[in-house]
Design an enzyme around this catalytic site. Structure first.
Site, mmCIF file in Angstrom:
data_model
loop_
_atom_site.group_PDB
_atom_site.id
_atom_site.type_symbol
_atom_site.label_atom_id
_atom_site.label_comp_id
_atom_site.label_asym_id
_atom_site.label_seq_id
_atom_site.Cartn_x
_atom_site.Cartn_y
_atom_site.Cartn_z
ATOM 1 N N ASP A 43 15.418 -14.207 1.147
ATOM 2 C CA ASP A 43 14.648 -13.091 0.673
ATOM 3 C C ASP A 43 13.452 -13.622 -0.274
ATOM 4 O OD1 ASP A 43 15.173 -10.148 -0.154
ATOM 5 O OD2 ASP A 43 14.396 -11.036 -2.238
ATOM 6 N N TYR A 48 5.798 -12.301 -4.557
ATOM 7 C CA TYR A 48 6.446 -13.496 -5.388
ATOM 8 C C TYR A 48 5.406 -14.800 -5.024
ATOM 9 C CZ TYR A 48 11.066 -10.930 -5.020
ATOM 10 O OH TYR A 48 12.010 -10.254 -4.997
ATOM 11 N N LYS A 73 8.794 -8.447 1.824
ATOM 12 C CA LYS A 73 8.538 -6.886 1.241
ATOM 13 C C LYS A 73 7.101 -6.476 1.166
ATOM 14 C CE LYS A 73 12.845 -7.731 -1.458
ATOM 15 N NZ LYS A 73 12.501 -9.282 -2.142
ATOM 16 N N HIS A 106 8.946 -2.720 -1.233
ATOM 17 C CA HIS A 106 9.551 -3.121 -2.375
ATOM 18 C C HIS A 106 9.872 -2.190 -3.605
ATOM 19 C CE1 HIS A 106 9.295 -7.347 -4.587
ATOM 20 N NE2 HIS A 106 10.074 -6.448 -5.174
#
Ligand SMILES: NC(=O)C1=CN([C@@H]2O[C@H](COP(=O)(O)OP(=O)(O)OC[C@H]3O[C@@H](n4cnc5c(N)ncnc54)[C@H](OP(=O)(O)O)[C@@H]3O)[C@@H](O)[C@H]2O)C=CC1
Ligand SMILES: O=C(O)C(=O)[C@@H](O)[C@H](O)C(=O)CO
Length: 273
Positions: A43, A48, A73, A106
């Site tokens: 994931d 990120y 996402k 997200h």
């Protein structure tokens, strides 16, 4: 690894590997180790800043690409149709992959109220073959109802905050009723207070497991896909070892009853992400 079947016919591993804060070469090493350990779902997210590291680990793993379920996402600033399609292309490019197994919105960003337009872009990205399955994250029943009503397409997955202090009951039940698989983020409550609950410690002793394994097993028995993050090989491997014991129904209910009104860390109504 066990699997669930999504509402679009694709399969999703029953437990995945979270990568928030796994960046750069150390992040790539952690993901490579997780794949060696047996994880088959990774994931990631544009937010990120690790799609490069995650993609590198996947491309260099001895595990074949078609056995790895890769998620990324959409960022909140990219909810317009055009920017969403561009971001998916860019996520693929950063990862060095031809397709993603799952792509999620997200956060709904309800104050901006442009998530239906973003959802339409994901529907088309799936048709273009950029992504195999599409879903959402942090969507409450009202947001899910709106995307389903306005596009006629039900998300395959809803990834939400879920741990013993916030069991997301209402969302879980809505997801289940609509054939949406719920994924749990922060399934270990980030290694926090839940590990110290007497109930969790007693069950760990009874089943010769760790508190983390008891919590992940509870999520599994609720038909949830937890995606724990662990940088150490030892945590990665023990978090996978939850498929050889079964909690009783009253034990599952007792963990669910640890739910607290203030147990949630992030409120989707407020987060702009
Ligand atoms: N969609 C969304 O909005 C969100 C998605 N996510 C996703 O969910 C994933 C997981 O959630 P996350 O917030 O990272 O939190 P987790 O609940 O997965 O907890 C991770 C923390 O727990 C520690 N830990 C892991 N395994 C063990 C163990 N067996 N015993 C003791 N401590 C342990 C880790 O330490 P160590 O690393 O040292 O092993 C780390 O500090 C994220 O990485 C991300 O992919 C997360 C938040 C929001
Ligand atoms: O990790 C994610 O997916 C997030 O959405 C972040 O909000 C993150 O969980 C966070 O903790 C920010 O404080």
């Amino acid at each position: 690894m066990q699997y669930f079947t999504l509402n679009d016919g694709h399969r999703i591993p029953a437990l995945g590997f979270g990568t928030y804060r796994l960046n750069g070469s150390a992040g790539a090493t952690a993901v490579e180790e997780a794949l060696q350990n047996g994880y088959r779902l990774v994931d990631s997210a544009a937010m990120y800043d690790n799609e490069g590291a995650v993609g590198y680990a996947i491309r260099h793993s001895s595990v074949p690409r078609d056995q790895i379920f890769v998620t990324s996402k959409l960022m909140g600033k990219n909810h317009s149709y055009e920017l969403a399609i561009k971001q998916i292309q860019e996520s693929l490019f950063r990862m060095g992959l031809d397709y993603l197994d799952l792509f999620l919105i997200h956060w709904p960003n309800p104050k901006k109220d442009d998530y239906v337009e973003a959802w339409q872009a994901l529907i088309d990205a799936q048709k273009f073959g950029l992504v195999r399955s599409i879903g959402v994250s942090n969507f409450e029943p009202e947001h899910l109802t709106k995307v389903i009503k306005e596009t006629g397409v039900t998300p395959a997955v809803n990834q939400v905050e879920l741990h013993p202090y916030w069991s997301s009951k209402e969302t879980r039940e809505f997801d289940q009723k609509h054939g949406i698989i719920t994924e749990a983020w922060s399934p270990l409550q980030r290694g926090g207070e839940a590990f110290k609950e007497q109930l969790v410690k007693d069950l760990a002793e009874k089943y010769h497991k760790t508190p983390a394994q008891i919590i992940l097993r509870w999520e599994h028995q609720l038909d949830i896909v937890p995606i724990p993050k662990a940088s150490s090989y030892a945590h990665q491997s023990s978090n996978l070892d939850i498929f050889d014991f079964t909690l009783t129904d009253p034990e599952v209910a007792a963990i669910t009853a640890l739910d607290r009104a203030d147990g949630r860390r992030l409120d989707p109504a407020e987060v702009e992400g």
